[in-house]
Enzyme design. Structure first.
Site, PDB file in Angstrom:
ATOM      1  N   ARG A  98      41.458  44.381  27.207  1.00  0.00           N
ATOM      2  CA  ARG A  98      40.198  44.100  26.490  1.00  0.00           C
ATOM      3  C   ARG A  98      39.658  45.385  25.877  1.00  0.00           C
ATOM      4  NH1 ARG A  98      37.027  39.784  27.898  1.00  0.00           N
ATOM      5  NH2 ARG A  98      35.851  40.377  26.048  1.00  0.00           N
ATOM      6  N   CYS A 155      41.710  34.918  32.008  1.00  0.00           N
ATOM      7  CA  CYS A 155      40.725  35.826  31.403  1.00  0.00           C
ATOM      8  C   CYS A 155      39.771  36.408  32.439  1.00  0.00           C
ATOM      9  CB  CYS A 155      39.971  35.119  30.284  1.00  0.00           C
ATOM     10  SG  CYS A 155      38.994  33.711  30.849  1.00  0.00           S
TER      11      CYS A 155
END
Ligand code: CP
Ligand code: NVA
Length: 307
Positions: free
Chosen positions: A289, A261
């Protein structure tokens, strides 16, 4: 806005078919086919009680691209940082804005915010879960792994943290196999594992090699999350052996992708040759994202249908 609004606090807040619809919208946004401006004239408040690069920039840019405006609010800017109650902040912001994204520590604080707000609340990370990130990770798996989500084998190496918990929630919704290799004392949340076991295979092991065997997605995260900085030394000792390196990647499926991430600590949870190597998809993951959150905002704040 009335009480009929929806929040996104955890992945299971959406059904599987709604999640698939969200992926479809996000993919149309990524390809440039989606031309609508569902947030025209609308404002998103973004409350950040913790640092952020990706979440802050992708929500702000995404809101703008959908025709809206985003406000960045740190504890230094708002009275929440000086102790104004969450409930009062939620009620007041609801009179001004059309949606609120929150990144904070206790998950209960986001739940409390949602109870008192009259606009959609989107969870931008809590100590318990990071749902926007794992939806972006699933979008990346759809982009780069041939296997359908339902048939994925996903390996999680390291801390049973907010990211691991969100992967458990994703497995719960899609029914895939999730193998988590973590040291003793760093397991993910029991109640999420118990719920997911009803519909997915969740394996918790101490052995990273066992977790990655034949996996399509190999995933890790920092050993000390935001708020755990004081535990860094102790965690470095506990997580020795829980690094994703080239030797570990070799045990995964030959077409496996590596996800993280970010931010990453090269030489700790992942070696530089893996994160910067040919199997890494971390930059597409970070880009996703933006597309994923735009889809979420279009649905929750912009009336986009998930039917
Ligand atoms: N992955 C992620 O949420 O990054 P930021 O902390 O930079 O927002
Ligand atoms: N587990 C990490 C994720 C950062 C995006 C943290 O909570 O700090």
């Amino acid at each position: 806005m009335g009480k009929e609004h929806r929040d996104f606090l955890q992945i299971p807040d959406f059904t599987k078919s709604e999640l698939l619809a969200l992926f479809g919208i996000a993919e149309r946004m990524r390809s440039g086919k989606y031309k609508k401006k569902p947030l025209a004239g609308k404002t998103l408040a973004m409350i950040f009680m913790k640092a952020s690069t990706r979440t802050r920039v992708s929500f702000e840019v995404g809101t703008y691209q959908l025709g809206g405006h985003a406000l960045f609010l740190s504890p230094r800017d708002v009275q929440l940082g000086r102790g104004e109650p969450i409930a009062d902040t939620a009620r007041v912001l609801s009179r001004y804005v059309d949606g609120i994204m929150i990144r904070t520590f206790a998950h209960q604080d986001v739940e409390e915010f949602a109870r008192h707000a009259e606009v959609p609340i989107i969870n931008g990370l809590t100590d318990m879960v990071h749902p926007c990130q794992v939806l972006a990770d699933l979008l990346t798996a759809r982009q780069h792994v041939k296997t359908k989500l339902e048939n994925l084998v996903v390996a999680w190496i390291g801390d049973g943290n907010n990211m691991a918990n969100s992967w458990i929630n994703a497995a719960y919704r899609f029914g895939f196999e999730l193998r988590i290799a973590c040291p003793e004392g760093y397991e993910p949340a029991d109640h999420l594992v118990a719920r997911a076991k009803g519909s997915a295979t969740i394996v918790i092991t101490r052995d990273p090699a066992e977790a990655v065997k034949g996996a399509h997605v190999v995933n890790t995260d920092v050993w000390a999350s935001m708020g755990q900085e004081d535990e860094q030394r102790q965690r470095e000792r506990a997580f020795r052996g829980f690094s994703v390196n080239a030797a570990l990647m070799k045990r995964a499926d030959k077409n496996a992708i590596f996800l993280h991430c970010l931010p990453a600590h090269r030489g700790e949870e992942v070696s530089a040759d893996v994160i910067d190597g040919p199997q890494s998809r971390v930059w597409d993951e970070a880009e996703n994202r933006l597309h994923m959150q735009k889809a979420i905002m279009a649905a929750l704040m912009g009336g986009e249908s998930l039917k």
